[in-house]
Design a protein around this motif. Structure first.
Motif, short mmCIF file in Angstrom:
data_model
loop_
_atom_site.label_atom_id
_atom_site.label_comp_id
_atom_site.label_asym_id
_atom_site.label_seq_id
_atom_site.Cartn_x
_atom_site.Cartn_y
_atom_site.Cartn_z
N MET A 1 0.86 -1.17 0.00
CA MET A 1 0.00 0.00 0.00
C MET A 1 0.90 1.22 0.00
SD MET A 1 -1.85 0.41 3.76
CE MET A 1 -2.02 -1.34 3.93
N HIS A 2 0.40 2.27 -0.60
CA HIS A 2 1.17 3.50 -0.73
C HIS A 2 0.33 4.67 -0.22
CE1 HIS A 2 3.52 1.04 -3.49
NE2 HIS A 2 2.39 0.76 -4.09
N VAL A 3 0.84 5.37 0.77
CA VAL A 3 0.24 6.63 1.18
C VAL A 3 0.75 7.63 0.15
CG1 VAL A 3 0.09 8.41 2.94
CG2 VAL A 3 0.22 5.99 3.60
N THR A 4 -0.15 8.17 -0.63
CA THR A 4 0.24 9.04 -1.74
C THR A 4 -0.11 10.48 -1.40
OG1 THR A 4 -0.09 7.24 -3.29
CG2 THR A 4 -0.04 9.46 -4.20
N VAL A 5 0.88 11.35 -1.56
CA VAL A 5 0.72 12.77 -1.27
C VAL A 5 0.92 13.53 -2.57
CG1 VAL A 5 1.54 14.72 0.10
CG2 VAL A 5 1.63 12.40 1.06
N ASP A 6 -0.08 14.30 -2.96
CA ASP A 6 0.01 15.10 -4.17
C ASP A 6 0.21 16.56 -3.79
OD1 ASP A 6 -0.20 16.34 -6.62
OD2 ASP A 6 -1.97 15.20 -7.24
N LEU A 7 1.42 17.05 -4.04
CA LEU A 7 1.77 18.44 -3.71
C LEU A 7 1.62 19.37 -4.91
CD1 LEU A 7 5.06 17.86 -1.65
CD2 LEU A 7 2.75 18.29 -0.76
N ARG A 8 1.04 18.89 -6.01
CA ARG A 8 0.99 19.68 -7.24
C ARG A 8 -0.05 20.77 -7.23
NH1 ARG A 8 1.26 14.40 -11.02
NH2 ARG A 8 -0.26 13.82 -9.45
N SER A 9 -0.95 20.78 -6.28
CA SER A 9 -1.97 21.82 -6.24
C SER A 9 -1.80 22.67 -4.97
CB SER A 9 -3.37 21.22 -6.30
OG SER A 9 -3.61 20.46 -5.14
N ALA A 10 -2.53 23.77 -4.90
CA ALA A 10 -2.45 24.66 -3.74
C ALA A 10 -2.88 23.95 -2.47
CB ALA A 10 -3.30 25.91 -3.97
N SER A 11 -3.84 23.03 -2.58
CA SER A 11 -4.28 22.23 -1.44
C SER A 11 -3.81 20.79 -1.64
CB SER A 11 -5.81 22.24 -1.34
OG SER A 11 -6.25 23.45 -0.84
N PRO A 12 -2.72 20.40 -1.00
CA PRO A 12 -2.23 19.03 -1.18
C PRO A 12 -3.27 18.00 -0.77
CG PRO A 12 -0.62 20.38 -0.02
CD PRO A 12 -1.89 21.18 -0.09
N THR A 13 -3.25 16.86 -1.44
CA THR A 13 -4.16 15.77 -1.11
C THR A 13 -3.36 14.55 -0.67
OG1 THR A 13 -4.23 15.06 -3.43
CG2 THR A 13 -5.98 16.53 -2.67
N VAL A 14 -3.95 13.78 0.21
CA VAL A 14 -3.33 12.56 0.71
C VAL A 14 -4.36 11.44 0.57
CG1 VAL A 14 -2.27 11.43 2.70
CG2 VAL A 14 -1.97 13.90 2.37
N PHE A 15 -3.95 10.34 -0.06
CA PHE A 15 -4.86 9.22 -0.24
C PHE A 15 -4.06 7.93 -0.25
CE2 PHE A 15 -3.75 11.26 -4.19
CZ PHE A 15 -3.37 10.23 -5.04
N LEU A 16 -4.76 6.81 -0.22
CA LEU A 16 -4.14 5.50 -0.15
C LEU A 16 -4.30 4.79 -1.49
CD1 LEU A 16 -2.70 4.03 2.15
CD2 LEU A 16 -4.86 2.97 2.74
N VAL A 17 -3.19 4.30 -2.04
CA VAL A 17 -3.20 3.54 -3.28
C VAL A 17 -2.89 2.09 -2.93
CG1 VAL A 17 -2.06 3.25 -5.52
CG2 VAL A 17 -2.49 5.55 -4.64
N GLU A 18 -3.60 1.17 -3.55
CA GLU A 18 -3.46 -0.27 -3.30
C GLU A 18 -3.60 -0.60 -1.81
OE1 GLU A 18 0.21 -1.59 -5.07
OE2 GLU A 18 -0.45 -1.02 -7.08
N PRO A 19 -4.71 -0.18 -1.20
CA PRO A 19 -4.88 -0.41 0.24
C PRO A 19 -4.91 -1.88 0.64
CG PRO A 19 -6.92 0.36 -0.73
CD PRO A 19 -5.87 0.48 -1.79
N SER A 20 -5.26 -2.76 -0.26
CA SER A 20 -5.34 -4.17 0.10
C SER A 20 -3.96 -4.86 0.10
CB SER A 20 -6.30 -4.92 -0.82
OG SER A 20 -5.85 -4.82 -2.16
N ASP A 21 -2.93 -4.17 -0.41
CA ASP A 21 -1.58 -4.73 -0.43
C ASP A 21 -0.88 -4.44 0.89
OD1 ASP A 21 0.97 -5.59 -0.86
OD2 ASP A 21 1.42 -4.15 -2.45
N CYS A 22 -0.95 -5.36 1.81
CA CYS A 22 -0.33 -5.18 3.13
C CYS A 22 1.08 -5.77 3.18
CB CYS A 22 -1.21 -5.81 4.21
SG CYS A 22 -2.76 -4.93 4.45
#
Length: 105
Positions: free
Chosen positions: A1-22
Motif C-alpha cells: 500500500m502507498h500513502v500518496t501525497v500530491d503536492l501539485r496543487s495549492a491544497s495538497p491531497t493525501v490518499f491510499l493507493v493499493e490499500p489491500s496490499d499489506c
C-alpha cells in the motif's frame, strides 16, 4: 500500500493507493516540494508527520483511508503487517504509527 501525497496543487491531497496490499508500505510524493511541505501535507490531512527523511503514518489514518476499499480479511492482513513492522523497528513504541520510506516522484 502507498500513502500518496500530491503536492501539485495549492491544497495538497493525501490518499491510499493499493490499500489491500499489506506486503508493502511507503509514502509516495508527487510534485515538487521539500520535507517541510510533506510534513505540512501529512499533518494537515491528519495522517502523520515527517521525521528526518522518513514519514510516520498513524495506524488510525491507514484504517480511515482504507475504509470502504478493502475486504473482510484486510484487518487481519494489516495486523500481520504491523507485527512485521514491529519486528523490524518500524513501528513506534506505542504501536500507533508506522515508519515509512518516502519516495519523491
Amino acid at each position: 500500500m502507498h500513502v500518496t501525497v500530491d503536492l501539485r496543487s495549492a491544497s495538497p491531497t493525501v490518499f491510499l493507493v493499493e490499500p489491500s496490499d499489506c506486503r508493502s508500505f511507503d509514502v509516495v510524493v508527487h510534485g515538487s516540494g521539500d520535507d517541510e511541505a510533506l510534513d505540512q501535507a501529512l499533518a494537515g490531512a491528519s495522517v502523520g508527520w515527517t521525521e528526518g527523511t522518513d514519514a510516520l503514518v498513524t495506524v488510525a489514518a491507514v484504517r480511515r483511508l482504507a475504509a470502504g476499499s478493502v475486504g473482510e480479511g484486510w484487518e487481519s492482513d494489516l495486523r500481520a503487517m504491523l507485527d512485521y513492522a514491529r519486528s523490524r523497528g518500524w513501528l513506534t513504541e506505542d504501536g500507533q504509527s508506522i515508519r515509512a520510506h518516502v519516495e519523491w516522484q
